[in-house]
Design an enzyme around this catalytic site. Structure first.
Site, PDB file in Angstrom:
ATOM      1  N   CYS A 142     -57.675  -3.729 -41.421  1.00  0.00           N
ATOM      2  CA  CYS A 142     -58.567  -4.768 -41.963  1.00  0.00           C
ATOM      3  C   CYS A 142     -57.854  -5.555 -43.063  1.00  0.00           C
ATOM      4  O   CYS A 142     -57.357  -4.974 -44.031  1.00  0.00           O
ATOM      5  CB  CYS A 142     -59.818  -4.139 -42.540  1.00  0.00           C
ATOM      6  N   VAL A 143     -57.872  -6.867 -42.919  1.00  0.00           N
ATOM      7  CA  VAL A 143     -57.120  -7.706 -43.861  1.00  0.00           C
ATOM      8  C   VAL A 143     -57.703  -7.646 -45.279  1.00  0.00           C
ATOM      9  O   VAL A 143     -56.952  -7.556 -46.259  1.00  0.00           O
ATOM     10  CB  VAL A 143     -57.013  -9.169 -43.359  1.00  0.00           C
TER      11      VAL A 143
END
Lengths: 130, 123
Positions: free
Chosen positions: A78-79
């Site tokens: 997840c960024v």
């Protein structure tokens, strides 16, 4: 059956990523499909290639990379969670003005939409964490 | 956005709002997920009920007070919020202490709700 797996905890500190790995490996051996493995919260730390565990211990990060290579898995970090915790690929490092990247082979950085889409596309979403 | 399939998503929130990042990052998933136009339900159990407490002031902690976001969920068509009856009672709380409208459900009712879901994400 088609699975998406969510990993919410970092390596070594917590057993969740070991359990997720063993689950994914067992599911693949039984002929199931792993649609995606999504790393969230401290789980993003499973994707740094800079870890150096003692020689007599398992190498959690390498183990993920090897499994991904063998089975062509989609390992997604997840960024938003990665930015908070300092996990970056070359593009992210450049975009955020950082002097290095640290993502391990077989992982990619993308958004939370990938988790939701995994839930939609899979028969089961299995969460590993507290 | 996705077109077609709609699944029932349940977000199970079980942890206090501060102390760990789970509650904040759970809310981020809910907000992003809203764009996928799925059938979304949120449940608050255990210390997760503290996420919805009115009048949160954590300014001394230097952490972000994200509680106003729960009031904005309605704008994202996230309207089904359920809170565990036992979890409230054990903590001496009532619906009046919460900053959004919720429906209080017993553990048995929440179990039945989970049975109906396609995807359960627990935080």
């Amino acid at each position: 059956m088609k699975f998406t797996v969510q990993v919410n905890e970092g390596p070594y500190q917590h057993q969740a990523s070991d359990s997720a790995y063993l689950f994914a490996k067992a599911a693949l051996e039984k002929g199931h499909e792993i649609y995606r493995i999504f790393f969230y919260h401290d789980g993003v730390n499973n994707g740094t290639r800079l870890t150096k565990p003692p020689q007599d211990d398992r190498n959690i990060v390498n183990r993920w990379s090897e499994l991904a290579e063998q089975h062509n898995l989609d390992l997604v970090i997840c960024v938003a969670a990665a930015q908070r915790r300092g996990i970056a690929d070359a593009d992210e490092a450049k975009r955020n003005g950082k002097d290095a990247d640290n993502i391990a082979p077989g992982f990619r950085i993308s958004g939370l939409g990938q988790l939701i889409e995994g839930g939609i596309q899979s028969d089961r979403l299995v969460v590993f964490g507290d | 956005m996705m077109g077609g399939e709609v699944k029932k998503f349940l977000y199970m929130n079980r942890k206090a709002p501060y102390g760990t990042v789970y509650a904040l990052e759970s809310l981020e998933v809910v907000l992003i997920g809203a764009a996928f136009e799925q059938d979304v339900t949120l449940v608050f159990l255990d210390d997760g009920v503290y996420q919805l407490i009115k009048g949160q002031d954590n300014s001394d902690s230097e952490m972000k007070n994200f509680s106003p976001t729960y009031r904005a969920l309605e704008m994202y068509d996230v309207e089904k919020l359920y809170v565990g009856k036992e979890a409230l009672e054990m903590r001496g709380l009532t619906e009046e202490d919460l900053l959004v409208d919720v429906e209080v459900k017993t553990a048995d009712e929440i179990r039945d709700l989970m049975e109906e879901m396609d995807v359960v994400l627990s935080f």
